[in-house]
Design an enzyme around this catalytic site. Structure first.
Site, PDB file in Angstrom:
ATOM      1  N   LYS A   1       0.775  -1.190  -0.051  1.00 49.02           N
ATOM      2  CA  LYS A   1      -0.209  -0.020  -0.056  1.00 49.02           C
ATOM      3  C   LYS A   1       0.807   1.023   0.108  1.00 49.02           C
ATOM      4  O   LYS A   1       1.683   1.485   0.856  1.00 49.02           O
ATOM      5  CB  LYS A   1      -0.976  -0.124   1.311  1.00 49.02           C
ATOM      6  CG  LYS A   1      -1.968  -0.926   1.106  1.00 49.02           C
ATOM      7  CD  LYS A   1      -3.034  -0.714   2.463  1.00 49.02           C
ATOM      8  CE  LYS A   1      -3.985  -1.734   2.884  1.00 49.02           C
ATOM      9  NZ  LYS A   1      -4.760  -1.328   3.782  1.00 49.02           N
TER      10      LYS A   1
ATOM     11  N   LYS B   1       2.185 -11.522   8.540  1.00 52.90           N
ATOM     12  CA  LYS B   1       1.356 -10.410   7.723  1.00 52.90           C
ATOM     13  C   LYS B   1       1.350 -10.889   6.288  1.00 52.90           C
ATOM     14  O   LYS B   1       0.386 -10.831   5.731  1.00 52.90           O
ATOM     15  CB  LYS B   1       1.790  -8.971   8.016  1.00 52.90           C
ATOM     16  CG  LYS B   1       0.859  -8.088   7.208  1.00 52.90           C
ATOM     17  CD  LYS B   1       1.246  -6.332   7.582  1.00 52.90           C
ATOM     18  CE  LYS B   1       0.377  -5.764   6.572  1.00 52.90           C
ATOM     19  NZ  LYS B   1       0.664  -4.311   6.650  1.00 52.90           N
TER      20      LYS B   1
ATOM     21  N   ARG C   1      -7.490 -10.078   4.562  1.00 55.80           N
ATOM     22  CA  ARG C   1      -6.948  -9.003   5.089  1.00 55.80           C
ATOM     23  C   ARG C   1      -7.513  -8.324   6.408  1.00 55.80           C
ATOM     24  O   ARG C   1      -7.050  -7.635   7.112  1.00 55.80           O
ATOM     25  CB  ARG C   1      -6.691  -7.790   3.983  1.00 55.80           C
ATOM     26  CG  ARG C   1      -5.292  -8.007   3.363  1.00 55.80           C
ATOM     27  CD  ARG C   1      -5.206  -6.678   2.657  1.00 55.80           C
ATOM     28  NE  ARG C   1      -4.184  -6.757   1.563  1.00 55.80           N
ATOM     29  CZ  ARG C   1      -3.354  -6.167   1.267  1.00 55.80           C
ATOM     30  NH1 ARG C   1      -3.166  -4.761   2.006  1.00 55.80           N
ATOM     31  NH2 ARG C   1      -2.322  -6.149   0.514  1.00 55.80           N
TER      32      ARG C   1
ATOM     33  N   ASN D   1      -7.469  -5.681  10.752  1.00 56.93           N
ATOM     34  CA  ASN D   1      -8.055  -4.545  11.085  1.00 56.93           C
ATOM     35  C   ASN D   1      -8.364  -4.799  12.347  1.00 56.93           C
ATOM     36  O   ASN D   1      -8.940  -3.848  13.197  1.00 56.93           O
ATOM     37  CB  ASN D   1      -9.297  -4.374  10.269  1.00 56.93           C
ATOM     38  CG  ASN D   1      -9.761  -2.672  10.253  1.00 56.93           C
ATOM     39  OD1 ASN D   1      -8.689  -1.782  10.253  1.00 56.93           O
ATOM     40  ND2 ASN D   1     -11.015  -2.485  10.311  1.00 56.93           N
TER      41      ASN D   1
ATOM     42  N   HIS E   1      -8.394  -1.778  15.188  1.00 54.64           N
ATOM     43  CA  HIS E   1      -8.496  -0.662  14.331  1.00 54.64           C
ATOM     44  C   HIS E   1      -9.986   0.092  14.466  1.00 54.64           C
ATOM     45  O   HIS E   1     -10.018   1.167  14.009  1.00 54.64           O
ATOM     46  CB  HIS E   1      -7.709  -0.951  13.104  1.00 54.64           C
ATOM     47  CG  HIS E   1      -6.335  -0.980  12.996  1.00 54.64           C
ATOM     48  ND1 HIS E   1      -5.536  -1.863  13.763  1.00 54.64           N
ATOM     49  CD2 HIS E   1      -5.356  -0.033  12.489  1.00 54.64           C
ATOM     50  CE1 HIS E   1      -4.432  -1.734  13.634  1.00 54.64           C
ATOM     51  NE2 HIS E   1      -4.420  -0.474  12.898  1.00 54.64           N
TER      52      HIS E   1
ATOM     53  N   HIS F   1      -9.542   3.893  15.188  1.00 58.89           N
ATOM     54  CA  HIS F   1      -9.868   4.959  14.377  1.00 58.89           C
ATOM     55  C   HIS F   1     -10.376   5.786  15.115  1.00 58.89           C
ATOM     56  O   HIS F   1     -10.476   7.150  14.707  1.00 58.89           O
ATOM     57  CB  HIS F   1     -10.159   4.322  12.918  1.00 58.89           C
ATOM     58  CG  HIS F   1      -9.120   3.758  12.230  1.00 58.89           C
ATOM     59  ND1 HIS F   1      -9.680   2.631  11.222  1.00 58.89           N
ATOM     60  CD2 HIS F   1      -7.773   3.880  12.094  1.00 58.89           C
ATOM     61  CE1 HIS F   1      -8.415   2.203  10.748  1.00 58.89           C
ATOM     62  NE2 HIS F   1      -7.476   3.074  11.118  1.00 58.89           N
TER      63      HIS F   1
ATOM     64  N   HIS G   1      -0.756   6.445  16.756  1.00 54.85           N
ATOM     65  CA  HIS G   1      -1.411   5.351  16.202  1.00 54.85           C
ATOM     66  C   HIS G   1      -1.155   4.048  17.129  1.00 54.85           C
ATOM     67  O   HIS G   1      -2.123   3.658  17.264  1.00 54.85           O
ATOM     68  CB  HIS G   1      -1.120   5.090  14.614  1.00 54.85           C
ATOM     69  CG  HIS G   1      -1.947   4.093  14.080  1.00 54.85           C
ATOM     70  ND1 HIS G   1      -3.102   4.180  13.802  1.00 54.85           N
ATOM     71  CD2 HIS G   1      -1.365   2.871  13.645  1.00 54.85           C
ATOM     72  CE1 HIS G   1      -3.722   2.964  13.307  1.00 54.85           C
ATOM     73  NE2 HIS G   1      -2.391   2.168  13.140  1.00 54.85           N
TER      74      HIS G   1
END
Ligand SMILES: NC(=O)c1ccc[n+]([C@@H]2O[C@H](COP(=O)([O-])OP(=O)(O)OC[C@H]3O[C@@H](n4cnc5c(N)ncnc54)[C@H](O)[C@@H]3O)[C@@H](O)[C@H]2O)c1
Ligand SMILES: [Zn+2]
Length: 380
Positions: A158, A242, A256, A260, A263, A267, A279
């Site tokens: 990414k 990963k 995937r 998360n 998260h 977030h 983070h």
């Protein structure tokens, strides 16, 4: 200064661990270990037939490391174009991407060059996006210099920049052709940032590998001290975990999703804090909170959240945050998250420490009212 000679390179090759990560364009090696930096001239020579490369870095990392990285490249006859930008997430922006791309154009680099990213996750995402878009894509060698960039951002391909409306809204999948993760870079990293990256490593253990999670907690002191062998073990294990998840799901459809974990809550509290909360801290709080929510909903074995709390505490990472106490507001922020589908929050199905549902329904939908109710009960 470290001289690069064939013997340094040969020694580094012997010493480094290698994990091969599958990508859309085949696969690439992540070489991890003390001395991995010595392999950069060979990596650039293999990626750039012209013998020319741009080294993209932020100003802080460049001040500390650029000369030591560029000199061996130049000694091997490689032409290095430096392209730096001020550090910080705020600069992971389109204007900076445009300026860096201008630097490459002005230097007359062509398709036969490559881009080297030297820095943390911000630099990796930015340099990767420059590489993905310059002349419709040139090869990209990643030299991560933070724990997070080694453990997390070096896998998955990414790249991208932020937008005022949200993080990572503009980007592309563009895998590096090689990643060189050398623990030496962590010696100059702020201890807080060194610790933060381990939140994602703990996540890898919690969702997939309880033994790894326990090893991390037992080794936290050595890891935080930057012991090269311990760092190498953690990076190799995290990259392998990963990569296993990502390689079955190269364009982010299903598997995937388990990455998360933690998260969805993270977030929301990051947003609530106006992104002042680091983070890694948000993820630590998020993992403990999501494990507790999972226990309350009967999805997660009871006692799991206490294990997760113990794991993050080993790295001096937090497990509580005032935002958790504002259930309605938090639930609303969770519903707005970009990973939310049709207004319903989907949380990763953690079954117990090291076990997540990886086939079939990997997430569980939680209607907003139930979420508010659960948050109110758990975090009065
Ligand atoms: N592409 C992915 O898969 C992926 C995964 C996770 C995170 N990310 C992205 O990574 C970014 C966060 O990365 P980060 O935490 O590495 O932040 P960062 O790149 O901003 O680095 C943090 C700070 O540390 C400094 N620094 C970096 N290396 C150093 C070193 N060796 N010595 C001294 N100082 C050093 C930097 O100048 C910066 O000020 C976010 O933008 C996030 O979106 C991407
Ligand atoms: Zn994360």
């Amino acid at each position: 200064m470290f001289p690069v000679s064939p013997s340094d390179e040969a020694r580094a090759l012997i010493r480094c661990s290698e994990v091969v990560v599958r990508s859309l364009t085949g696969g690439y090696p992540v070489r991890v270990g003390d001395g991995a930096r010595y392999l950069l001239p060979a990596a650039v020579a293999a990626a750039a037939p012209s013998g020319r490369c741009a080294v993209i870095s932020d100003e802080r990392v460049a001040e500390l490391w650029y000369d030591r990285v560029a000199e061996p490249l130049e000694q091997e006859g490689i032409d290095v174009v430096p392209a730096f930008f001020p550090q910080g997430e705020i600069n992971k922006a389109r204007a900076v991407w445009a300026r860096l791309t201008d630097d490459l154009i002005i230097a007359g680099l062509g398709r036969d060059c490559c881009v080297v990213s030297l820095g943390g996750g911000v630099v990796g995402d930015m340099a990767g996006f420059v590489a993905a878009t310059f002349l419709r894509g040139v090869p990209f060698v990643q030299v991560p210099t933070t724990t997070l960039a080694m453990i997390d951002a070096s896998v998955g391909g990414k790249t991208g920049v932020d937008h005022a409306v949200g993080k990572n809204l503009i980007g592309a999948f563009h895998a590096p052709c090689e990643v060189l993760a050398d623990p030496v870079f962590l010696t100059t990293l702020d201890p807080g940032l060194r610790a933060e990256g381990y939140a994602e490593a703990v996540k890898h253990g919690v969702i997939l590998d309880a033994e790894y999670a326990e090893w991390l907690a037992a080794s936290a002191g050595t890891l935080l001290d930057g012991d090269p062998e311990a760092v190498e073990r953690a990076v190799v294990r995290s990259v392998r975990l990963k990569a296993e998840v990502v390689s079955g799901d190269l364009l982010e459809a299903g598997r995937r999703q388990i990455l998360n974990f933690g998260h969805t809550v993270a977030h929301a509290i990051e947003l609530d804090s106006g992104f002042t909360l680091p983070h890694g801290h948000a993820v630590s709080v998020g993992m403990v909170a999501e494990a507790r929510i999972g226990e309350a909903l009967g999805i997660t074995e009871s006692g799991t959240s206490e294990s997760v709390r113990r794991l993050v505490a080993a790295f001096d990472l937090p497990h509580q945050h005032p935002s958790l106490g504002n259930a309605e507001h938090l639930a609303r922020l969770m519903v707005r998250d970009k990973k939310t589908r049709s207004g319903v929050v989907h949380m990763v199905r953690l079954e117990s420490l090291g076990r997540t549902v990886v086939v079939g329904e990997r997430t569980v939908p939680i209607p907003e009212a139930e979420l508010v109710d659960t948050l109110e009960r758990l975090f009065p």
